[in-house]
Write a protein that holds these residues in place. Structure first.
Motif, short mmCIF file in Angstrom:
data_model
loop_
_atom_site.label_atom_id
_atom_site.label_comp_id
_atom_site.label_asym_id
_atom_site.label_seq_id
_atom_site.Cartn_x
_atom_site.Cartn_y
_atom_site.Cartn_z
N LYS A 236 0.83 -1.21 0.00
CA LYS A 236 0.00 0.00 0.00
C LYS A 236 0.86 1.26 0.00
O LYS A 236 0.51 2.27 -0.63
CB LYS A 236 -0.94 -0.02 1.20
CG LYS A 236 -2.07 -1.04 1.05
CD LYS A 236 -3.27 -0.71 1.92
CE LYS A 236 -4.46 -1.55 1.54
NZ LYS A 236 -5.72 -1.07 2.09
N ALA A 237 2.00 1.20 0.65
CA ALA A 237 2.92 2.35 0.62
C ALA A 237 3.50 2.51 -0.78
O ALA A 237 3.60 3.63 -1.30
CB ALA A 237 4.03 2.15 1.63
N LEU A 238 3.88 1.40 -1.41
CA LEU A 238 4.39 1.44 -2.78
C LEU A 238 3.36 2.02 -3.73
O LEU A 238 3.69 2.83 -4.63
CB LEU A 238 4.78 0.02 -3.21
CG LEU A 238 5.16 -0.20 -4.68
CD1 LEU A 238 6.46 0.53 -5.01
CD2 LEU A 238 5.29 -1.70 -4.97
N ALA A 239 2.11 1.65 -3.55
CA ALA A 239 1.04 2.04 -4.48
C ALA A 239 0.81 3.54 -4.52
O ALA A 239 0.24 4.06 -5.51
CB ALA A 239 -0.25 1.32 -4.10
N LYS A 240 1.21 4.26 -3.49
CA LYS A 240 0.97 5.71 -3.45
C LYS A 240 1.64 6.44 -4.61
O LYS A 240 1.23 7.55 -4.98
CB LYS A 240 1.44 6.28 -2.12
CG LYS A 240 0.62 5.81 -0.93
CD LYS A 240 1.17 6.35 0.39
CE LYS A 240 0.35 5.85 1.58
NZ LYS A 240 0.91 6.32 2.88
N ASN A 241 2.68 5.85 -5.18
CA ASN A 241 3.42 6.49 -6.26
C ASN A 241 3.36 5.70 -7.57
O ASN A 241 4.23 5.85 -8.42
CB ASN A 241 4.88 6.69 -5.84
CG ASN A 241 5.02 7.59 -4.63
OD1 ASN A 241 4.49 8.70 -4.62
ND2 ASN A 241 5.71 7.11 -3.61
N VAL A 242 2.34 4.87 -7.72
CA VAL A 242 2.21 4.02 -8.92
C VAL A 242 0.93 4.41 -9.65
O VAL A 242 -0.17 4.20 -9.13
CB VAL A 242 2.19 2.53 -8.54
CG1 VAL A 242 2.01 1.67 -9.80
CG2 VAL A 242 3.46 2.14 -7.81
N LYS A 243 1.09 4.96 -10.85
CA LYS A 243 -0.06 5.50 -11.59
C LYS A 243 -1.12 4.44 -11.86
O LYS A 243 -2.32 4.67 -11.65
CB LYS A 243 0.42 6.12 -12.90
CG LYS A 243 -0.68 6.77 -13.72
CD LYS A 243 -0.13 7.41 -14.99
CE LYS A 243 -1.23 8.08 -15.80
NZ LYS A 243 -0.70 8.67 -17.05
N GLN A 244 -0.70 3.27 -12.34
CA GLN A 244 -1.66 2.24 -12.74
C GLN A 244 -2.18 1.43 -11.56
O GLN A 244 -3.16 0.70 -11.70
CB GLN A 244 -1.04 1.31 -13.77
CG GLN A 244 -0.06 0.27 -13.22
CD GLN A 244 1.35 0.80 -13.01
OE1 GLN A 244 1.57 2.00 -13.12
NE2 GLN A 244 2.29 -0.08 -12.72
#
Length: 455
Positions: A197-205
């Motif tokens: 979830k932390a990684l996803a904060k900066n992942v457009k897709q």
């Protein structure tokens, strides 16, 4: 006039419903900066030419070439990512033997991050090249390499839903490949969820953590209950296997005194963000439970031939309101292509309807009204997968992510048998679905970003 991030012009095929395909001839697809289709514009719209000209002048316009068509990106609902390393081998043994003699020894190697990186990097690139823009992944029991898979999806631009697998029952899993104990399995799962979830904060897709008990036989009751609680706490997707084979189905009945679907519900593992792979042995009550809870089936037609002892009655469950999408089940399924799996879905459905035992009379040999066509199989690979994941993907329509394949049917060396200029578009669609190869997929886009281009 609104300025869009990018405008595409071309003819597209997209599923309206399981049996209806929309042909959007020479439409404009206006994609915003977030990678969402903000507008589709038909050629007879008053501002069609103005939109096209303005975005061409600004370098924001792409027109498909002769013989090129748009399809939505495919959604693969069941991929065992580590098993990519054994794809195409060991498919001639029963499921239990296959797991213990071949698959578990391979998956145990993913404690090595270098080995994991090599396999996962190649797998994600291969799936993108085959038109798969979203994949629901089983990783392994290893928290670190499971997170690495999510990071590779993020880097390569694929929408990845990744699960750290839980296998904590010492009676059912080998000493060399299982979670240390139940508390460790749950703690590692929660840490994995937080990290993704932390990684996803900066992942457009988008990348997503998935609660992933391998299947009931691999897990203790305590672990299954704890995983249901973690999924509710963190509002995550859930995946597992359900009623896949005679062995697994009978094991659950003997251990718990109930069928897989009821057991998974009681552990808190069914819901509208749940996808259960295979499900070949569901009965009417199981299907009703899936429909009521919004739980989806990940249909894996190639691997079902090898390991599932039956054919999934896709048409029957769609009619009952069960959400169904398509899965490759790498490596129980030998092919990473959802084109291949869509074709097998049609073949298997016809075998179910017509039967396979020549000793029986024709009227007793099969299950009536079981067949699906290529339109339904396309729906499973696109819109059905998006609905299964409760995400706005799988359609080339306003409000959906710009996840798209550009398919070239006139490519030298891979030309499809389309002759003349008057071939109906619905026939071209069928030829693409039955005959396209990876070479025909010239570009792949995810969330408005090009992630694959074939030279």
């Amino acid at each position: 006039m609104t300025t869009y991030f990018r405008v595409f012009e071309g003819t597209a095929f997209t599923a309206r419903s399981p049996k209806e395909i929309d042909v959007l001839k020479d439409h404009l697809f206006c994609v915003d900066a977030n990678g969402i289709i903000a507008r589709t514009v038909a050629p007879d719209a008053d501002d069609y030419e103005a939109i096209r000209q303005r975005h061409a002048d600004e370098g924001r316009y792409q027109r498909l070439g002769p013989g090129q068509y748009l399809l939505p990106g495919f959604v693969d609902l069941h991929v065992h990512a580590p098993q990519w390393a054994q794809s195409g081998t060991s498919l001639d043994v029963p499921l239990y033997d296959w797991l213990h003699a071949h698959t578990f020894p391979l998956e145990s190697k993913f404690a090595d991050l270098g080995f994991a990186a090599e396999v996962y990097d190649d797998l994600v690139a291969t799936l993108l090249a085959n038109g798969t823009t979203t994949a629901l992944y089983f990783a392994t029991i290893h928290k670190e390499s499971s997170l690495l898979l999510a990071e590779i999806c993020a880097k390569k631009g694929q929408r990845g839903l990744v699960g750290k697998v839980v296998m904590d029952d010492p009676a059912q899993n080998p000493d060399y490949y299982r979670d240390a104990d139940t508390s460790t399995a749950l703690a590692d799962t929660e840490a994995f969820i937080v990290a993704v979830k932390a990684l996803a904060k900066n992942v457009k897709q988008g990348v997503y953590p998935v609660v992933t008990p391998r299947f009931i036989p691999s897990c203790t009751d305590e672990a299954l209950t704890g995983l249901g609680a973690l999924a509710a706490k963190h509002d995550t997707h859930i995946q597992s296997h359900c009623s896949e084979s005679d062995w697994e189905h009978e094991y659950v009945l003997e251990r718990l005194g109930k069928r897989d679907a009821a057991a998974l519900r009681d552990f808190g593992l069914l819901g509208d963000k749940s996808v259960m792979a295979h499900c070949n042995l569901l009965d009417e009550n199981d299907a009703a439970l899936f429909a009521a809870t919004g739980t989806a089936v990940g249909h894996c037609p190639i691997s079902n031939v090898y390991f599932s002892n039956s054919v999934l009655p896709v048409a029957r469950w769609l009619e009952k309101g069960v959400e169904v999408g398509l899965g490759s089940d790498v490596s129980g399924g030998y092919s990473p292509s959802l084109y291949d799996n869509a074709r097998q879905a049609v073949i298997s459905s016809r075998m179910l309807e017509e039967g396979v035992d020549p000793a029986l009379s024709a009227d007793a040999r099969g299950v009536p009204s079981s067949r699906i066509g290529i339109a339904e199989a396309f729906y499973l690979a696109t819109a059905g997968g998006g609905e299964a994941l409760s995400l706005p993907i799988g359609r080339l329509a306003e409000g959906y992510a710009w996840d798209a394949q550009i398919v070239d049917i006139a490519l030298a060396g891979a030309k499809l048998p389309v002759f003349g200029n008057d071939v109906p578009k619905h026939e071209i669609f069928q030829k693409i679905m039955y005959l396209a190869r990876p070479e025909n997929i010239r570009e792949v886009w995810v969330q408005g970003e090009r992630v694959h281009k074939r030279a």
